[in-house]
Write a protein that holds these residues in place. Sequence first.
Motif, PDB file in Angstrom:
ATOM      1  N   ARG A   1       0.956  -0.991   0.105  1.00  0.00           N
ATOM      2  CA  ARG A   1      -0.383   0.001  -0.271  1.00  0.00           C
ATOM      3  C   ARG A   1       0.424   0.961   0.109  1.00  0.00           C
ATOM      4  N   GLN A   2       2.251   1.241   0.957  1.00  0.00           N
ATOM      5  CA  GLN A   2       2.734   2.645   0.680  1.00  0.00           C
ATOM      6  C   GLN A   2       3.426   2.575  -0.392  1.00  0.00           C
ATOM      7  N   ARG A   3       3.972   1.925  -1.085  1.00  0.00           N
ATOM      8  CA  ARG A   3       4.293   1.827  -2.490  1.00  0.00           C
ATOM      9  C   ARG A   3       3.996   2.475  -3.603  1.00  0.00           C
ATOM     10  N   GLY A   4       2.067   1.927  -3.408  1.00  0.00           N
ATOM     11  CA  GLY A   4       1.053   2.344  -4.601  1.00  0.00           C
ATOM     12  C   GLY A   4       0.587   3.649  -3.764  1.00  0.00           C
ATOM     13  N   GLU A   5       0.790   4.327  -2.635  1.00  0.00           N
ATOM     14  CA  GLU A   5       0.434   5.357  -2.276  1.00  0.00           C
ATOM     15  C   GLU A   5       2.338   6.874  -2.864  1.00  0.00           C
ATOM     16  N   VAL A   6       3.414   6.448  -2.999  1.00  0.00           N
ATOM     17  CA  VAL A   6       4.052   6.958  -3.635  1.00  0.00           C
ATOM     18  C   VAL A   6       4.298   7.214  -5.324  1.00  0.00           C
ATOM     19  N   LEU A   7       4.113   6.009  -5.601  1.00  0.00           N
ATOM     20  CA  LEU A   7       3.676   5.534  -7.236  1.00  0.00           C
ATOM     21  C   LEU A   7       2.251   6.849  -8.135  1.00  0.00           C
ATOM     22  N   ALA A   8       1.109   6.877  -6.953  1.00  0.00           N
ATOM     23  CA  ALA A   8       0.130   7.576  -7.627  1.00  0.00           C
ATOM     24  C   ALA A   8       0.273   9.203  -6.707  1.00  0.00           C
ATOM     25  N   LEU A   9       1.307   9.236  -6.254  1.00  0.00           N
ATOM     26  CA  LEU A   9       1.254  11.204  -5.968  1.00  0.00           C
ATOM     27  C   LEU A   9       1.667  11.315  -7.119  1.00  0.00           C
TER      28      LEU A   9
ATOM     29  N   SER B   1      12.165  15.985  -4.676  1.00  0.00           N
ATOM     30  CA  SER B   1      12.447  15.421  -3.737  1.00  0.00           C
ATOM     31  C   SER B   1      12.329  14.323  -2.331  1.00  0.00           C
ATOM     32  N   ALA B   2      12.504  13.538  -2.251  1.00  0.00           N
ATOM     33  CA  ALA B   2      12.294  12.843  -2.146  1.00  0.00           C
ATOM     34  C   ALA B   2      11.514  12.978  -0.209  1.00  0.00           C
ATOM     35  N   GLN B   3      12.355  13.838   0.422  1.00  0.00           N
ATOM     36  CA  GLN B   3      11.783  15.025   1.477  1.00  0.00           C
ATOM     37  C   GLN B   3      10.546  15.309   1.370  1.00  0.00           C
ATOM     38  N   GLN B   4      10.462  16.158   0.237  1.00  0.00           N
ATOM     39  CA  GLN B   4       9.215  16.895  -0.967  1.00  0.00           C
ATOM     40  C   GLN B   4       8.369  15.959  -0.485  1.00  0.00           C
ATOM     41  N   LEU B   5       8.367  14.755  -1.322  1.00  0.00           N
ATOM     42  CA  LEU B   5       7.259  13.542  -1.663  1.00  0.00           C
ATOM     43  C   LEU B   5       6.643  13.425  -0.400  1.00  0.00           C
ATOM     44  N   HIS B   6       8.013  12.967   0.714  1.00  0.00           N
ATOM     45  CA  HIS B   6       6.895  12.424   1.966  1.00  0.00           C
ATOM     46  C   HIS B   6       5.999  13.765   2.769  1.00  0.00           C
ATOM     47  N   GLN B   7       5.891  14.911   3.044  1.00  0.00           N
ATOM     48  CA  GLN B   7       6.224  15.131   3.096  1.00  0.00           C
ATOM     49  C   GLN B   7       4.387  15.673   2.731  1.00  0.00           C
ATOM     50  N   MET B   8       3.928  15.766   1.400  1.00  0.00           N
ATOM     51  CA  MET B   8       3.184  15.576  -0.052  1.00  0.00           C
ATOM     52  C   MET B   8       2.188  14.365   1.377  1.00  0.00           C
TER      53      MET B   8
ATOM     54  N   ARG C   1      -1.570  14.236   2.773  1.00  0.00           N
ATOM     55  CA  ARG C   1      -2.725  13.170   2.916  1.00  0.00           C
ATOM     56  C   ARG C   1      -2.979  11.839   3.990  1.00  0.00           C
ATOM     57  N   LYS C   2      -2.280  12.605   4.769  1.00  0.00           N
ATOM     58  CA  LYS C   2      -2.036  10.738   6.021  1.00  0.00           C
ATOM     59  C   LYS C   2      -2.075   9.629   5.286  1.00  0.00           C
ATOM     60  N   ALA C   3      -1.164   9.872   4.666  1.00  0.00           N
ATOM     61  CA  ALA C   3      -0.897   7.925   3.960  1.00  0.00           C
ATOM     62  C   ALA C   3       0.416   7.817   4.143  1.00  0.00           C
ATOM     63  N   GLY C   4       0.674   7.581   5.770  1.00  0.00           N
ATOM     64  CA  GLY C   4       0.938   6.447   6.696  1.00  0.00           C
ATOM     65  C   GLY C   4       2.470   5.990   5.955  1.00  0.00           C
ATOM     66  N   VAL C   5       3.086   6.667   5.390  1.00  0.00           N
ATOM     67  CA  VAL C   5       4.289   6.191   4.613  1.00  0.00           C
ATOM     68  C   VAL C   5       5.459   6.904   5.228  1.00  0.00           C
ATOM     69  N   GLY C   6       6.774   6.249   5.668  1.00  0.00           N
ATOM     70  CA  GLY C   6       7.463   6.508   6.300  1.00  0.00           C
ATOM     71  C   GLY C   6       8.697   6.752   5.233  1.00  0.00           C
TER      72      GLY C   6
END
Length: 138
Positions: free
Chosen positions: A17-25, A34-41, A45-50
């Motif tokens: 699910r977490q990988r799907g969230e990253v790809l969907a974003l 950057s990875a940090q910007q994507l993580h913040q986004m 979204r309250k996606a719960g991805v570390g």
Amino acid sequence: MAATVNQAMAKVPRNTRQRGEVLALLREVEGFHSAQQLHQMLLERKAGVGLTTVYRTLQLLVDTGEIDSTRLPGGEQLFRRCSQSKHHHHLVCRDCGRTVEVAGPAVERWADQLAAQHGFTDVGHTLEIFGTCAECAR
């Protein structure tokens, strides 16, 4: 046609699910991030991805060719899904990070000739050209 999230994630191990969230974003946002910007986004979204999962997923997606990455002159690595499915290069603004995808047939011929001249086969390459975009130059 762009691959669906499920098709793209089928190319990487352990479709989570977490990988799907990253790809969907990545399919929704424009430009390199950057990875940090994507993580913040994702946090917004309250996606719960570390952050570690974001880094690992981005590397897997780069390795499978699902996304492109580039390094800014300062060394920061940025990621995005590209709109072109075939090999291309990027013009990158040093100031704002705006990126333009460009074809480079002369570069392709040069790379093939250079590789053949030195006996290399099965070669690949990446090319980012850094400069200042018209907006930032004003």
